[in-house]
Motif scaffolding. Structure first.
Motif, PDB file in Angstrom:
ATOM      1  N   GLY A  83       0.813  -1.203   0.000  1.00  0.00           N
ATOM      2  CA  GLY A  83       0.000   0.000   0.000  1.00  0.00           C
ATOM      3  C   GLY A  83       0.846   1.251   0.000  1.00  0.00           C
ATOM      4  O   GLY A  83       2.048   1.207  -0.297  1.00  0.00           O
ATOM      5  N   LYS A  84       0.217   2.374   0.350  1.00  0.00           N
ATOM      6  CA  LYS A  84       0.961   3.628   0.408  1.00  0.00           C
ATOM      7  C   LYS A  84       0.317   4.573   1.406  1.00  0.00           C
ATOM      8  O   LYS A  84      -0.865   4.441   1.741  1.00  0.00           O
ATOM      9  CB  LYS A  84       1.083   4.283  -0.967  1.00  0.00           C
ATOM     10  N   ILE A  85       1.129   5.500   1.878  1.00  0.00           N
ATOM     11  CA  ILE A  85       0.663   6.582   2.732  1.00  0.00           C
ATOM     12  C   ILE A  85       1.183   7.869   2.114  1.00  0.00           C
ATOM     13  O   ILE A  85       2.370   7.961   1.787  1.00  0.00           O
ATOM     14  CB  ILE A  85       1.185   6.455   4.179  1.00  0.00           C
ATOM     15  N   VAL A  86       0.309   8.836   1.952  1.00  0.00           N
ATOM     16  CA  VAL A  86       0.704  10.158   1.471  1.00  0.00           C
ATOM     17  C   VAL A  86       0.465  11.136   2.617  1.00  0.00           C
ATOM     18  O   VAL A  86      -0.604  11.110   3.246  1.00  0.00           O
ATOM     19  CB  VAL A  86      -0.104  10.575   0.222  1.00  0.00           C
ATOM     20  N   ALA A  87       1.454  11.973   2.901  1.00  0.00           N
ATOM     21  CA  ALA A  87       1.333  12.956   3.977  1.00  0.00           C
ATOM     22  C   ALA A  87       2.081  14.221   3.579  1.00  0.00           C
ATOM     23  O   ALA A  87       2.879  14.208   2.630  1.00  0.00           O
ATOM     24  CB  ALA A  87       1.906  12.397   5.271  1.00  0.00           C
ATOM     25  N   VAL A  88       1.834  15.286   4.297  1.00  0.00           N
ATOM     26  CA  VAL A  88       2.569  16.531   4.100  1.00  0.00           C
ATOM     27  C   VAL A  88       3.445  16.730   5.336  1.00  0.00           C
ATOM     28  O   VAL A  88       2.940  16.792   6.458  1.00  0.00           O
ATOM     29  CB  VAL A  88       1.614  17.726   3.902  1.00  0.00           C
ATOM     30  N   ILE A  89       4.758  16.780   5.101  1.00  0.00           N
ATOM     31  CA  ILE A  89       5.724  16.982   6.176  1.00  0.00           C
ATOM     32  C   ILE A  89       6.597  18.171   5.782  1.00  0.00           C
ATOM     33  O   ILE A  89       7.173  18.182   4.694  1.00  0.00           O
ATOM     34  CB  ILE A  89       6.599  15.730   6.396  1.00  0.00           C
ATOM     35  N   ASN A  90       6.686  19.150   6.665  1.00  0.00           N
ATOM     36  CA  ASN A  90       7.455  20.372   6.381  1.00  0.00           C
ATOM     37  C   ASN A  90       7.055  21.001   5.049  1.00  0.00           C
ATOM     38  O   ASN A  90       7.907  21.379   4.239  1.00  0.00           O
ATOM     39  CB  ASN A  90       8.957  20.098   6.408  1.00  0.00           C
ATOM     40  N   ASP A  91       5.758  21.064   4.807  1.00  0.00           N
ATOM     41  CA  ASP A  91       5.191  21.659   3.585  1.00  0.00           C
ATOM     42  C   ASP A  91       5.614  20.946   2.300  1.00  0.00           C
ATOM     43  O   ASP A  91       5.562  21.529   1.220  1.00  0.00           O
ATOM     44  CB  ASP A  91       5.527  23.157   3.498  1.00  0.00           C
TER      45      ASP A  91
END
Length: 135
Positions: A83-91
């Motif tokens: 699977g996958k995880i998409v996130a926003v880290i430090n913009d």
């Protein structure tokens, strides 16, 4: 006579350039094939490595890493083979891709930004590895 010497030197230099041209390809291929834990390979903006943990163990370590780095807008997509995880880290948009290889062997690929950031990917991989070892 001078033209012949220059032509000969130019030909030798050209031959040397072509003979060394294949070496970087071999080095990159060798690194990609190695792919064991602790060995990272960076391909098309994504840094990958294998972890000797189950997908669920690596998934948990990634979730902890995202929380530790104050990630937001987290979008998990768990599937049977990873699977996958998409996130926003430090913009920056960060994509984590999980690939099941064996019961206790998971490939994790990390892409930071649209085109990838090798240094940032390595930092995140190091944090994931730290979280795996804390278990």
């Amino acid at each position: 006579m001078i033209h012949r010497k220059r032509a000969a030197v130019a030909l030798i230099l050209l031959a040397c350039c072509f003979s060394f041209y294949g070496c970087p390809v071999l080095v990159v291929t060798g690194a990609a094939v190695a792919g064991g834990t602790g060995t990272y390979y960076y391909v098309e903006g994504e840094m990958k490595t294998d972890y000797y943990f189950s997908v669920s163990g690596v998934w948990s370590a990634v979730e902890k890493t995202i929380a530790d780095m104050k990630g937001r807008d987290v979008e998990p997509d768990k599937q049977a083979d990873g699977g996958k995880i998409v996130a926003v880290i430090n913009d920056e948009k960060v994509t984590f891709r999980f690939k099941y290889k064996d019961k206790d062997l998971t490939t994790l690929g990390i892409r930071v930004g649209a085109v990838g950031n090798e240094a940032a990917s390595r930092v995140i991989h190091d944090r994931v590895a730290d979280n795996l070892l804390k278990k």
